[in-house]
Design an enzyme around this catalytic site. Structure first.
Site, PDB file in Angstrom:
ATOM      1  N   HIS A 160     -19.346 -10.100 -16.935  1.00 24.88           N
ATOM      2  CA  HIS A 160     -17.952  -9.861 -17.342  1.00 24.88           C
ATOM      3  C   HIS A 160     -17.525 -10.861 -18.420  1.00 24.88           C
ATOM      4  O   HIS A 160     -16.815 -10.504 -19.361  1.00 24.88           O
ATOM      5  CB  HIS A 160     -17.037  -9.969 -16.121  1.00 24.88           C
ATOM      6  CG  HIS A 160     -15.612  -9.623 -16.415  1.00 24.88           C
ATOM      7  ND1 HIS A 160     -15.229  -8.453 -17.024  1.00 24.88           N
ATOM      8  CD2 HIS A 160     -14.454 -10.317 -16.189  1.00 24.88           C
ATOM      9  CE1 HIS A 160     -13.913  -8.431 -17.157  1.00 24.88           C
ATOM     10  NE2 HIS A 160     -13.425  -9.545 -16.663  1.00 24.88           N
ATOM     11  N   GLU A 202       0.825  -1.212   0.000  1.00 22.89           N
ATOM     12  CA  GLU A 202       0.000   0.000   0.000  1.00 22.89           C
ATOM     13  C   GLU A 202       0.857   1.258   0.000  1.00 22.89           C
ATOM     14  O   GLU A 202       0.639   2.187  -0.784  1.00 22.89           O
ATOM     15  CB  GLU A 202      -0.928  -0.006   1.219  1.00 22.89           C
ATOM     16  CG  GLU A 202      -1.757   1.257   1.393  1.00 22.89           C
ATOM     17  CD  GLU A 202      -2.753   1.500   0.267  1.00 22.89           C
ATOM     18  OE1 GLU A 202      -3.193   2.653   0.119  1.00 22.89           O
ATOM     19  OE2 GLU A 202      -3.082   0.537  -0.463  1.00 22.89           O
ATOM     20  N   HIS A 218      -3.444 -10.026 -16.016  1.00 21.84           N
ATOM     21  CA  HIS A 218      -4.726  -9.809 -16.698  1.00 21.84           C
ATOM     22  C   HIS A 218      -5.130  -8.341 -16.620  1.00 21.84           C
ATOM     23  O   HIS A 218      -5.631  -7.760 -17.585  1.00 21.84           O
ATOM     24  CB  HIS A 218      -5.782 -10.695 -16.025  1.00 21.84           C
ATOM     25  CG  HIS A 218      -7.089 -10.757 -16.752  1.00 21.84           C
ATOM     26  ND1 HIS A 218      -7.212 -11.137 -18.068  1.00 21.84           N
ATOM     27  CD2 HIS A 218      -8.351 -10.482 -16.337  1.00 21.84           C
ATOM     28  CE1 HIS A 218      -8.469 -11.112 -18.432  1.00 21.84           C
ATOM     29  NE2 HIS A 218      -9.183 -10.701 -17.401  1.00 21.84           N
ATOM     30  N   HIS A 226       2.960   1.660  -3.223  1.00 19.30           N
ATOM     31  CA  HIS A 226       2.070   2.164  -4.269  1.00 19.30           C
ATOM     32  C   HIS A 226       1.881   3.672  -4.132  1.00 19.30           C
ATOM     33  O   HIS A 226       1.901   4.410  -5.127  1.00 19.30           O
ATOM     34  CB  HIS A 226       0.731   1.442  -4.182  1.00 19.30           C
ATOM     35  CG  HIS A 226      -0.283   1.930  -5.163  1.00 19.30           C
ATOM     36  ND1 HIS A 226      -1.505   2.442  -4.786  1.00 19.30           N
ATOM     37  CD2 HIS A 226      -0.262   2.005  -6.525  1.00 19.30           C
ATOM     38  CE1 HIS A 226      -2.185   2.807  -5.860  1.00 19.30           C
ATOM     39  NE2 HIS A 226      -1.458   2.559  -6.921  1.00 19.30           N
ATOM     40  N   HIS A 237     -11.211   4.406  -9.270  1.00 13.81           N
ATOM     41  CA  HIS A 237      -9.765   4.539  -9.068  1.00 13.81           C
ATOM     42  C   HIS A 237      -9.007   3.712 -10.113  1.00 13.81           C
ATOM     43  O   HIS A 237      -7.992   4.157 -10.661  1.00 13.81           O
ATOM     44  CB  HIS A 237      -9.412   4.082  -7.658  1.00 13.81           C
ATOM     45  CG  HIS A 237      -8.026   4.451  -7.228  1.00 13.81           C
ATOM     46  ND1 HIS A 237      -7.484   5.699  -7.442  1.00 13.81           N
ATOM     47  CD2 HIS A 237      -7.058   3.731  -6.596  1.00 13.81           C
ATOM     48  CE1 HIS A 237      -6.249   5.737  -6.954  1.00 13.81           C
ATOM     49  NE2 HIS A 237      -5.964   4.547  -6.455  1.00 13.81           N
TER      50      HIS A 237
END
Length: 356
Positions: A262, A85, A323, A88, A150
């Site tokens: 999806h 976290e 992915h 990032h 986000h």
């Protein structure tokens, strides 16, 4: 008729190009780190913002978590989840600084030939909003809509940086293949399909619906009886008695609906992109566009393989992150293709020596 000679690049223009490339690479790293953080369930590794348990230094945050958990076991989340976290956040903050430098250099060079100014300024606004979304992601406990926005903001930032870099390097400069211009509409439709599928993928991960269907090609037997659109696409006002949204708050039927949609979205994207590639390969006269079509086809094939691997191998972390990243590469390839087919083209002229 020969094109007019371009103005030589100034030192600030050269630096602008370099910083744009650096920002592009860093943005790719931020997206990978963001996916890694989200998919490793470390999104709330630091429950406050911008620091982590009140510390900007991740090492001090780790010490704080270990000390608290030593006196009161389980009081705070695992210390190791603070690392992805905070790393990032470090990378994202650096990216924001680079985008500010890009905007400043663009303003300095605003009177130069074909110097983009609006796009760099828009990127500044976007990265500020993206920072707010990052804050809300944490402070609102991984609210699914914020998480999805986000993700989309990160993808948009990287894509626009790729577009800006192409413009700064004036890529492609000149094309002799005018036939591909007829593919603008189809290219635009394929782009829209990919964007919607990325949003749907973000919604799938934000609601922890990636593992709800473990069979191919659609879902487990009887999936039709578990379709529930009413609860699956509630973007605000979820009713739940949990302090946050970690690991999801939707019931199984809603998650099944999201996952199935999806997969149907993936089918639509596959058809649209394959149709576009087929038209490129049959209409394009230049090797440039034929190779471009093959790149798009290759990215689609990799993305499909990764999607299937997620199902077969129960969403391994590296596959899920890949992915996520290949999705943005496919998006960028379509955006750059649309840019390329809008570059000024002209009929091929014979060379002075008489050769074609």
């Amino acid at each position: 008729m020969h094109p007019e000679p371009r103005q030589p690049l100034t030192s600030s223009q050269l630096w602008l190009r370099r910083v744009a490339v650096l920002a592009l690479i860093l943005a790719a790293g931020v997206i990978i780190l963001g996916a890694w953080t989200r998919l490793s369930d470390a999104g709330l590794g630091c429950p406050d913002w911008p620091g982590c348990y009140g510390h900007l230094d991740v090492r001090k945050a780790i010490e704080h978590v270990n000390e608290q958990n030593a006196t009161s076991p389980g009081q705070l989340r695992e210390a190791h989840k603070t690392v992805p976290e905070m790393v990032h956040r470090y990378f994202a903050s650096t990216l924001g600084l680079l985008i500010l430098i890009i905007a400043a250099l663009s303003l300095v060079n605003r009177k130069r030939e074909k110097q983009p100014v609006k796009l760099p300024l828009f990127l500044v606004a976007l990265v500020i909003f993206q920072g707010l979304l990052g804050m809300w992601t944490v402070t609102m406990g991984l609210q699914p809509t914020i998480v999805m926005l986000h993700l989309l903001g990160g993808f948009t930032t990287l894509t626009l940086l790729a577009l800006l870099t192409a413009r700064l390097y004036r890529w492609p400069r000149f094309l002799n293949d005018c036939d591909v211009r007829s593919l603008r509409t189809l290219g635009g439709l394929a782009l829209v399909a990919v964007v919607l599928q990325i949003a749907l993928g973000g919604w799938t991960t934000a609601n922890y619906a990636a593992v709800v269907c473990t069979e191919l090609p659609v879902c487990e037997d009887g999936w039709v009886d578990h379709i529930n659109f009413e609860d699956a696409f509630v973007f605000w006002g979820h009713e739940h008695d949990r302090p946050d949204y970690e690991f999801g708050v939707l019931q199984n039927d809603a998650r099944t609906t999201i996952h199935v949609m999806h997969r149907f979205g993936a089918l639509l994207v596959t058809v649209m992109v394959l149709l576009l590639v087929a038209r490129i390969l049959t209409r394009a006269r230049s090797r440039f566009f034929r190779n471009f079509g093959l790149v798009i086809l290759g990215l689609l094939a990799v993305q499909i393989s990764l999607g299937i691997s997620n199902v077969v191998f129960s969403v391994p972390l590296w596959v899920a992150v890949s992915h996520n990243f290949v999705a943005v590469l496919l998006l960028i390839s379509l955006v750059l293709f649309i840019r390329a087919i809008n570059v000024k083209c002209a009929a091929r002229h014979p060379r002075p020596d008489g050769q074609p």
